[in-house]
Design an enzyme around this catalytic site. Structure first.
Site, PDB file in Angstrom:
ATOM      1  CG  ASP A 179      -2.851  -0.502  -2.639  1.00  0.00           C
ATOM      2  OD1 ASP A 179      -2.576   0.604  -2.136  1.00  0.00           O
ATOM      3  OD2 ASP A 179      -3.673  -1.285  -2.128  1.00  0.00           O
ATOM      4  CB  SER A 196      -0.968  -0.049   1.174  1.00  0.00           C
ATOM      5  OG  SER A 196      -1.941   0.929   1.048  1.00  0.00           O
ATOM      6  CG  ASP A 212      -2.598   3.901  -1.663  1.00  0.00           C
ATOM      7  OD1 ASP A 212      -3.251   3.855  -2.716  1.00  0.00           O
ATOM      8  OD2 ASP A 212      -2.753   3.086  -0.735  1.00  0.00           O
ATOM      9  CG  ASP A 250      -6.225   0.853  -1.213  1.00  0.00           C
ATOM     10  OD1 ASP A 250      -5.272   1.660  -1.238  1.00  0.00           O
ATOM     11  OD2 ASP A 250      -6.387   0.046  -0.271  1.00  0.00           O
TER      12      ASP A 250
HETATM   13 MG    MG Z   1      -3.527   1.237  -0.277  1.00  0.00          MG
END
Ligand code: MG
Length: 450
Positions: A240, A99, A238, A242
């Site tokens: 990844d 992340s 960020d 999400d």
């Molecule tokens: Mg994330």
């Protein structure tokens, strides 16, 4: 059985070669396939980190050996894994990512059939199998197979674009931080009718442009570029993708609570957020006849509460937002599209943000031993509720959160990692803020001196 915890607040996470190794990934793969009774299909994706292929190969080998088959997505944002599990009717998903953590970290997060992250109780079951090493080992002719999924991105893009309606002509700077949103996020904004300028949107697991955590310190370049190019909005993700944080046309990073409030108000009805979210969110929902329900910190808790309460939308102030009208996996690209849609119809973003009042807030960290932390949390509710006469609501789902009649609130939470108790509060006046803070600090200190 080792007395260790595998999963943290957001999946398995740690430094490569310290906590995270190929062997760990292999055994997590076996544990998940065992949990799925030695069969089923598991979607596997990863972000842009340099250690992903090592972990992906290991986790896939484990899945196959214990009888599951793999649907490989390769480098994709986390939301695409959630989407793919649901769309392909798979039994689970695995995203290899750390992340917002720096390059030397990596991790594994597991997803359900409906695209929602594994809950703590599901993670406990995986953990039990992992440490017991009682894996299913299928016979040679039942070993799983791998299929590469090439065509799902187009479905994802089309379905995303079908639920947002951005007025044409907006100029958007997308800063994917060289993470998993680098390829898809700019393409999607372009196809949504925006003029797109990209920043840090070349795939690079060393994150050369900035750290993957989208905060003010790491987004200085984005703030400058949005202003210098006369853009309407900046969107940052960020590692990844999400998560999403927006920068307004004046080059200022949005207040996280205010941004969440602006989007939540468009949904109305029941909205889920966490105990640390601010009171501007309540104001926003009240103005449209809706309500905020607060749950534990963490996107999985938000997802669970959305299902339980049948809520329209949910999000953490960190910028992890869930859109149940699309998928139960947090989606930073859809979050960016949603705020851009609002800006295109009701903007500019600076005005939307400035129209939300600022309250007086404070944060205090009080150091104490782990033992004292327990003492404080055991006694604080009684002592605090006795000390104030104007308490409207007491929430103990995660620490202690008191809301006062005028909307002011205070949250007392033990830290998960270090020896301290955290105090977060927001009040309608400076005086009220000081009064709440002083009362709480005095009571906590009296408990520590016992
Ligand atoms: Mg994330």
């Amino acid at each position: 059985m080792e007395n260790k915890k595998l999963f943290g607040t957001s999946g398995i996470r740690g430094k490569i070669q310290d906590e995270i190794t190929a062997e760990l990934a292999l055994n997590v793969g076996k544990a998940l396939a065992t949990y799925l009774n030695g069969k089923g299909n598991v979607v596997v994706g990863y972000d842009t980190r340099t250690t992903n292929e090592m972990l992906e190969n290991a986790v896939c080998a484990g899945l196959l050996e214990s009888g599951a088959s793999v649907l490989k997505l390769k480098m994709v944002p986390t939301p695409l894994v959630g989407y793919a599990v649901a769309k392909l009717g798979a039994d689970a998903g695995i995203m290899i990512t750390a992340s917002h953590n720096p390059s030397e970290y990596n991790g594994i997060k597991i997803w359900n059939k409906n695209g929602m992250a594994y809950t703590p109780s599901q993670e406990e079951k995986i953990e039990e199998i992992y440490y017991s090493k009682e894996f299913i080992n299928v016979s040679w002719d039942n070993i799983g197979s791998i299929r590469f999924i090439e065509d799902i991105k187009e479905d994802y893009i089309k379905e995303l674009l079908a639920i947002v309606d951005i007025e044409p002509g907006l100029k958007v700077v997308v800063d994917a931080g060289s993470g998993a949103g680098s390829e898809l996020s700019p393409i999607i904004f372009r196809r949504a009718g925006c003029e797109v300028i990209t920043l840090n949107s070349q795939v690079d697991g060393f994150f050369p442009g900035r750290n993957p955590e989208p905060n003010e310190k790491n987004l200085k370049d984005l703030m400058k570029v949005v202003k210098a190019t006369g853009s309407d909005i900046g969107v940052a993700h960020d590692g990844d993708a999400d998560r999403m944080i927006a920068v307004d046309e004046k080059g200022r990073i949005s207040d996280f609570d205010k941004l969440l409030a602006i989007v939540s108000r468009e949904f109305g009805g029941k909205i889920i957020s966490t105990v640390d979210a601010g009171m501007c969110l309540d104001d926003a929902l009240k103005s449209v006849g809706g309500e905020v329900i607060r749950t534990k910190v963490g996107d999985v808790s938000v997802a669970e509460a959305i299902l339980k309460e049948k809520a329209n939308f949910g999000g953490e102030p960190s910028g992890t937002w869930l859109h149940p009208d699309f998928c139960m996996c947090p989606d930073g690209i859809l979050s960016g599209l949603r705020i851009t849609e609002i800006v295109s119809k009701k903007g500019p973003l600076s005005k939307l943000l400035d129209d939300i009042p600022d309250y007086h807030n404070a944060r205090e960290t009080i150091n104490c031993s782990d033992e004292d932390k327990l003492t404080v949390m055991e006694n604080i509710e009684n002592l605090l509720t006795e000390s104030f006469e104007d308490i409207a609501n007491v929430n103990t789902i995660d620490g202690l959160r008191l809301t006062f009649d005028n909307g002011s609130w205070v949250l007392v939470r033990p830290s998960g990692t270090g020896g301290h108790v955290r105090l977060t509060l927001e009040a309608t006046s400076q005086e009220h803020m000081e009064f709440i803070k002083d009362t709480c600090v005095k009571i906590i200190e009296s408990l520590l001196n016992k």
